[in-house]
Every structure is written in structure tokens, then in C-alpha cells.
Enzyme design. Structure first.
Site, PDB file in Angstrom:
ATOM      1  N   GLU A  90       1.179  -1.183  -0.016  1.00 34.98           N
ATOM      2  CA  GLU A  90      -0.086  -0.144   0.080  1.00 34.98           C
ATOM      3  C   GLU A  90       0.586   0.824   0.068  1.00 34.98           C
ATOM      4  OE1 GLU A  90      -3.261  -1.615   3.146  1.00 34.98           O
ATOM      5  OE2 GLU A  90      -2.471  -0.496   3.757  1.00 34.98           O
ATOM      6  N   CYS A 103       3.341   8.003   1.918  1.00 38.57           N
ATOM      7  CA  CYS A 103       3.507   7.103   2.789  1.00 38.57           C
ATOM      8  C   CYS A 103       3.649   5.770   1.997  1.00 38.57           C
ATOM      9  CB  CYS A 103       2.329   6.986   4.286  1.00 38.57           C
ATOM     10  SG  CYS A 103       2.638   5.858   4.817  1.00 38.57           S
ATOM     11  N   CYS A 110       4.771  -7.582   7.044  1.00 37.07           N
ATOM     12  CA  CYS A 110       5.784  -7.718   8.375  1.00 37.07           C
ATOM     13  C   CYS A 110       6.114  -8.804   9.383  1.00 37.07           C
ATOM     14  CB  CYS A 110       4.908  -5.788   9.245  1.00 37.07           C
ATOM     15  SG  CYS A 110       6.842  -5.531  10.130  1.00 37.07           S
ATOM     16  N   CYS A 114       3.174  -6.913  15.693  1.00 32.17           N
ATOM     17  CA  CYS A 114       2.434  -6.004  16.325  1.00 32.17           C
ATOM     18  C   CYS A 114       1.741  -6.178  16.543  1.00 32.17           C
ATOM     19  CB  CYS A 114       2.467  -3.841  16.124  1.00 32.17           C
ATOM     20  SG  CYS A 114       4.518  -4.161  16.020  1.00 32.17           S
ATOM     21  N   CYS A 117      -1.569  -4.149  15.354  1.00 33.33           N
ATOM     22  CA  CYS A 117      -1.503  -3.436  13.211  1.00 33.33           C
ATOM     23  C   CYS A 117      -1.795  -4.601  13.040  1.00 33.33           C
ATOM     24  CB  CYS A 117      -0.563  -3.112  13.560  1.00 33.33           C
ATOM     25  SG  CYS A 117       0.630  -3.180  11.877  1.00 33.33           S
ATOM     26  N   CYS A 331      -1.932   1.361   7.780  1.00 34.68           N
ATOM     27  CA  CYS A 331      -1.162   0.916   7.338  1.00 34.68           C
ATOM     28  C   CYS A 331      -1.556  -1.088   7.680  1.00 34.68           C
ATOM     29  CB  CYS A 331       0.386   0.888   8.873  1.00 34.68           C
ATOM     30  SG  CYS A 331       1.142  -0.658   8.992  1.00 34.68           S
TER      31      CYS A 331
END
Ligand code: SAH
Ligand code: SF4
Length: 353
Positions: A90, A103, A110, A114, A117, A331
């Protein structure tokens, strides 16, 4: 393997043009047009049409748009792209009268996990290459009449877990697109060795550190990497960065109602953010709800109270407007929704007898 449009360096472009018997000045026309002028190849009308077409064919774009969303006032645009090998990433463009910020994602997925997220919930796919990062900036630029002035590495992925490609992209954004180093912001969850390497980079980029909690016990629940690099070590590396580069460090704090937004937690946070050259700045971001996390965003009153406590203790604090919420701009969320949508489509397809 084909070279992507923004993966072709000057020598590769020069060789391609020489093989076609083009005069040498064409090299500058192509390279300046693509980078300094930030134009799509179709707009480089100093080049003959047939040449533009042959460059486009030889050096294909690396990102194919799957979805594009704009908010009502057209100040935020978000893209979901598919890479040549099928990964999804994205990019968001945010415009204001003063600046246009892109951004970018630094990884597909990832590995940091977390809990709040959407990207962390989905896991790691692969690192992005420098050319894929540059292409995100240029594709956003092509859609914007305003010149892109800032790039933040706050999309999908942990940039300091992919330092080679991320640092190479910072250099290219600075050297080739002409962005100023202080207008490049790398946001990290606290990968301490990566922060030390960033301190050695010969560009004074802005560092943002995602903190989210004032104590290790709570932070470890939100950010599993805290077990490896606890708050004290992360803050030491951030202090060294501020000292060495003379740049103010920013902290990000996703505000989760009744979890990390108590006044006492603001006081504890302020107590830890001491000794920063240029002072510490905290960005308070109301949590964006995601499918895999039960927390809620702090309400306006709690956010303002939290910010006021920080400020009265001498720590600068701003409440970040969650401007992308109406288009899922946090995100990893567009991809999460796309994939849920596809799973639902498969599910309903299966139900057809
Ligand atoms: N991996 C890096 C950069 C990408 S995430 C990092 O973690 O810093 C960019 C920012 O978005 C981080 O501050 C991250 O904590 C925040 N973020 C991620 N998911 C969020 C959510 N659901 N609500 C609010 N902020 C979120
Ligand atoms: Fe990765 Fe950043 Fe999301 Fe954590 S918040 S999982 S580090 S992208």
C-alpha cells in the site's frame, strides 16, 4: 530477469539507448525526465513516441494497481498495488496546502507482529527493493499536481529490518528526486541495530520511533520486539541519533482507550523522554480499529488530557488527525480488507450449488 522502470540505472539506460543508435543526449532526457522532473514516460514528449514505447516495453513498471481510493475532498489517495510476484503493498498520498507527503511501504507484510497492526497480524511476505519504494513515490507524484515534498516510511513493513533497500531508496529520493533529507522520515518499532546504522548514514533523515507504552510490561504486549530491545535501549539509541544528527526525534503513540491513555501513563512517558537534543515530540494517533485486536481508540477528551499532561511536563505533543479513516488509510488495512473480501467471495462461490 527484466529490469523494472526505476530499477534501471543510468548505465543500463545508456546501453539500451546506444544499442538503438540514439544520440547520447537522450540519456539525460530520459533520466532527468523520470527522476528530476518526476514525469511518467508518456509525458516525456522530447522523446519520439516510438522510443517512449520501446523504453516502456523494455523496462516495465513494478507495481500494478489493484485498488485506488480517494477521500471526499481528494486530499488523501490510497493505492493497493500488486508486485510482479504477486505481493500486495500500500501507498498513501496526503496533500495539504503546505506539503504533499507520500507514505511508502518498505516490506510486503511485516515480521514484527505488533498486535494492534493489520500488517503485523498478517505476517511477513518479503522485503521490497529500492526501485519498488521509489516507484511508490513516483506513481503518487504522477497522480498529484502538487510536488511531493515529504516521504514517510510508515506504510507496511519495518524499514529498519530492510536497511539496504531502504537506505538506497533514501539516497535516490535525495539525489535523484531532489527531496531534502529532513523531509524523509523513517519510522521504526525500535530495531536498535538498524537505528545505529541509520546514525551512520550520510543523510540526516528524520527518525520516528513507535513507542505506544511507557513501561516494558505493557509495551511487550503491544510490540513483541520489546522483549529483544526494551524501552531503555531503544531510547538510548534514539538519544544518540538526536545528538549525532542534531535532529529532533519524534515518538509515535497509538492511543488505545483504557490501555495506554491514563494520565499516570502520560506522566510516566514524559519521565522517560528526557535528555533529547532538540526535545522529544510525541505524535498521539487514535488507534485505528483492526480485525485482530479488541482495543478501541481513545476519545477526544482523553487524547487532549494525555497531550496536556505531556506538555505540562515539557514534552511536545500533537494529536494526529486520523485523516485516512474514511478510506481505511491505516497501515495494512486496505490489503486486509481486500483479502477478507476475496475470502468472502470464495466462500460465497463455494455455496453456489
Ligand atoms: N514498522 C514501522 C513503520 C510502519 S507502521 C513502525 O512500526 O514504526 C507506521 C505507524 O503506524 C507506527 O507508528 C505504527 O505503530 C502505527 N500503526 C500501526 N497500526 C496502527 C493502528 N491500527 N492504529 C494506529 N496506528 C497504527
Ligand atoms: Fe510492523 Fe510497524 Fe505494524 Fe509493528 S506497527 S507490525 S513494526 S508495520
Amino acid at each position: 530477469m527484466t529490469t523494472s522502470r526505476y530499477g534501471a540505472d543510468r548505465d543500463t539506460v545508456a546501453q539500451f539507448l546506444a544499442e538503438r543508435g540514439e544520440p547520447r543526449y537522450r540519456v539525460d532526457q530520459v533520466v532527468d525526465g523520470l527522476y528530476a522532473q518526476r514525469q511518467p514516460i508518456d509525458n516525456l514528449t522530447t522523446l519520439p513516441l516510438a522510443l517512449r514505447e520501446s523504453i516502456a516495453g523494455a523496462f516495465p513498471l513494478a507495481l500494478e494497481p489493484i485498488r485506488e481510493q480517494r477521500d471526499r475532498r481528494d486530499t488523501t489517495v490510497k493505492w493497493l498495488w500488486r508486485t510482479a510476484d504477486g505481493a500486495q503493498v500500500e501507498t498513501v498520498l496526503m496533500r495539504s496546502p503546505k506539503r504533499a507527503t507520500v507514505c511508502v511501504s518498505s516490506q510486503a507484510g511485516c515480521a514484527m507482529g505488533c498486535t494492534f497492526c493489520a500488517t503485523g497480524q498478517a505476517g511477513f511476505e518479503r522485503h521490497l527493493r529500492a526501485d519498488e519504494i521509489i516507484e511508490q513515490v513516483l506513481r503518487a507524484q504522477h497522480a498529484s499536481s502538487q510536488r511531493v515534498s515529504n516521504v514517510v516510511y510508515m506504510g507496511m513493513g519495518e524499514p529498519l529490518a530492510n536497511v539496504d533497500a531502504v537506505f538506497a531508496s533514501c539516497h535516490r529520493l535525495h539525489d535523484e528526486l531532489g527531496l531534502s533529507a529532513r523531509h524523509l522520515t523513517i519510522s521504526t518499532v525500535g530495531v536498535v541495530p538498524g537505528m545505529r546504522r541509520l546514525a551512520e548514514l550520510d543523510l540526516p533523515v528524520t527518525l520516528a520511533v513507535s513507542l505506544h507504552a511507557p513501561d516494558d510490561a505493557l509495551r511487550a504486549q503491544l510490540v513483541p520486539l520489546n522483549d529483544r530491545y526494551p524501552i531503555a535501549e531503544v531510547l538510548d539509541a534514539a538519544r544518540e541519533y538526536a545528538q549525532l544528527k542534531g535532529r529532533r526525534v519524534t515518538f509515535e503513540y497509538a492511543c488505545i482507550s483504557e490501555v495506554n491513555d491514563h494520565p499516570a501513563q502520560a506522566d510516566a512517558l514524559a519521565g522517560r523522554l528526557t535528555g533529547f537534543r532538540g526535545g522529544a515530540h510525541v505524535n498521539l494517533i487514535p488507534l485505528n480499529p483492526t480485525g485482530g485486536f479488541a482495543g478501541r481508540a481513545s476519545d477526544r477528551e482523553r487524547l487532549e488530557h494525555f497531550a496536556a499532561r505531556l506538555q505540562s511536563a515539557g514534552v511536545q505533543a500533537t494529536i494526529r488527525r486520523n485523516r485516512g479513516t474514511d478510506i481505511d488509510a491505516a497501515c495494512g488495512q486496505l490489503r486486509a480488507r481486500e483479502q477478507t473480501g476475496r475470502a468472502q467471495a470464495r466462500e460465497s462461490a463455494r455455496m453456489v450449488p
